[in-house]
Design an enzyme around this catalytic site. Structure first.
Site, short mmCIF file in Angstrom:
data_model
loop_
_atom_site.label_atom_id
_atom_site.label_comp_id
_atom_site.label_asym_id
_atom_site.label_seq_id
_atom_site.Cartn_x
_atom_site.Cartn_y
_atom_site.Cartn_z
N HIS A 1 49.48 36.81 28.83
CA HIS A 1 49.78 38.02 28.58
C HIS A 1 49.32 39.36 27.64
O HIS A 1 48.89 39.14 26.22
CB HIS A 1 50.95 37.82 28.57
CG HIS A 1 51.86 39.32 28.67
ND1 HIS A 1 51.86 40.38 30.00
CD2 HIS A 1 52.72 39.56 27.51
CE1 HIS A 1 52.25 41.06 29.48
NE2 HIS A 1 53.21 41.30 28.01
N TYR B 1 33.98 41.98 44.70
CA TYR B 1 34.51 40.49 45.46
C TYR B 1 34.49 39.83 44.44
O TYR B 1 35.68 38.55 44.54
CB TYR B 1 32.87 40.14 46.36
CG TYR B 1 31.65 39.38 44.83
CD1 TYR B 1 31.36 40.70 44.56
CD2 TYR B 1 32.14 38.29 44.26
CE1 TYR B 1 30.24 40.36 43.68
CE2 TYR B 1 31.39 37.95 43.22
CZ TYR B 1 30.14 38.31 43.11
OH TYR B 1 29.67 38.65 42.37
N HIS C 1 48.26 43.61 26.71
CA HIS C 1 48.84 44.73 27.16
C HIS C 1 47.43 46.17 27.48
O HIS C 1 47.35 47.11 27.47
CB HIS C 1 49.28 45.39 26.49
CG HIS C 1 50.59 45.17 26.44
ND1 HIS C 1 51.52 45.25 25.42
CD2 HIS C 1 51.56 43.80 27.17
CE1 HIS C 1 52.88 44.86 26.12
NE2 HIS C 1 53.11 43.83 26.98
N GLU D 1 59.09 37.70 25.07
CA GLU D 1 58.74 37.26 26.54
C GLU D 1 58.67 35.83 27.77
O GLU D 1 57.97 35.89 28.30
CB GLU D 1 57.30 38.41 27.16
CG GLU D 1 57.94 39.36 26.74
CD GLU D 1 56.36 40.31 27.37
OE1 GLU D 1 56.31 41.78 27.57
OE2 GLU D 1 55.41 40.59 26.69
N HIS E 1 53.72 48.05 32.07
CA HIS E 1 53.78 47.14 31.18
C HIS E 1 52.60 46.77 31.03
O HIS E 1 51.90 46.54 29.36
CB HIS E 1 54.52 46.25 31.73
CG HIS E 1 54.95 45.05 30.52
ND1 HIS E 1 56.79 43.91 31.04
CD2 HIS E 1 54.45 44.16 29.52
CE1 HIS E 1 55.62 43.39 29.86
NE2 HIS E 1 54.22 43.30 29.08
N TYR F 1 32.06 27.51 42.66
CA TYR F 1 31.21 28.74 42.21
C TYR F 1 31.53 27.80 41.35
O TYR F 1 32.62 27.95 40.17
CB TYR F 1 31.77 29.70 41.93
CG TYR F 1 30.53 30.84 40.91
CD1 TYR F 1 30.00 31.22 41.57
CD2 TYR F 1 31.88 30.97 39.73
CE1 TYR F 1 29.12 32.07 40.50
CE2 TYR F 1 30.62 32.54 38.86
CZ TYR F 1 29.68 32.95 39.42
OH TYR F 1 29.33 33.07 38.56
#
Ligand SMILES: [Zn+2]
Length: 224
Positions: free
Chosen positions: A100, A121, A102, A81, A163, A216
């Protein structure tokens, strides 16, 4: 050991950080086995986890240094990927690390083609008032990369239909933190959906939260 041997592997510290992030991703329960992948922008191109190798067995020299034209040196193949990592780095100068996964709950929503609306939020942690779900395309394809880049517009995270998810940041720690938060939000949203459709926060309220998030967690500088 000579100085040359010690410094032989370029970007050694960043390679180690990529592996550490991949191991953490699994240890935190937001990814399983060899699925998922991690990358970090380097001085030239980016470093990405190799394909088909358990993260426990991955050594710094196995992390693949890819150029932006998709080429790489050596025998170890990059994650299948790698393409969307490249496209995201090419499209987004603000992104220096990509996680990335799953993750179970994020992927559950993605399998229903549901993004995450402003039901809480903290959705703003991804940079906007929702977290989009990119349409499905086969893994490793240009089509998937194009969908991911579009879903990430003005955001640091998106889901990938049928995915998983992509989380990005200015460094690996922040990208991983976003991934953890997206999975947590996915779980809460999925749970809420078991009872009914949750009320959503207004666009005005999300705009206020996004503005607050800009500062923040930052400590005031001495004298501020
Ligand atoms: Zn994947």
């Amino acid at each position: 050991m000579t100085f040359l041997e010690l410094t032989h592997l370029p970007d050694k510290a960043l390679r180690e950080e990529v592996i550490r992030t991949a191991l953490k991703m699994n240890a935190l329960g937001i990814n399983q086995g060899k699925s998922g992948n991690v990358s970090a922008r380097a001085a030239s191109g980016f470093l990405v986890t190799p394909t088909g190798m358990a993260y426990e067995d991955t050594r710094p020299e196995h992390v693949v240094a890819m150029q932006m034209d998709g080429t790489f040196a050596g025998e170890v193949l990059p994650s299948s990927e790698w393409r969307f990592h490249r496209e995201i780095y090419a499209a987004r100068a603000d992104i220096h690390a990509i996680v990335h996964t799953h993750a179970t709950f994020a992927t559950t929503l993605a399998c229903l083609d549901r993004g995450i609306p402003p039901f809480h939020y903290m959705v703003a942690i991804a940079g906007g008032s929702d977290i989009r779900c990119a349409p499905y395309a086969t893994f490793g394809t240009q089509a998937l990369s194009d969908h991911a880049v579009a879903a990430l517009a003005d955001r640091h995270a998106c889901l990938l239909s049928h995915h998983g998810m992509i989380a990005c940041g200015p460094n690996l720690d922040k990208a991983l933190a976003v991934a953890v938060e997206v999975e947590s939000l996915s779980r809460m949203y999925w749970q809420a959906l078991q009872v009914g459709e949750p009320q959503l926060l207004s666009a005005d309220e999300m705009a206020t939260v996004i503005k607050k998030f800009a500062t923040y967690g930052q400590q005031p500088r001495r004298g501020d």
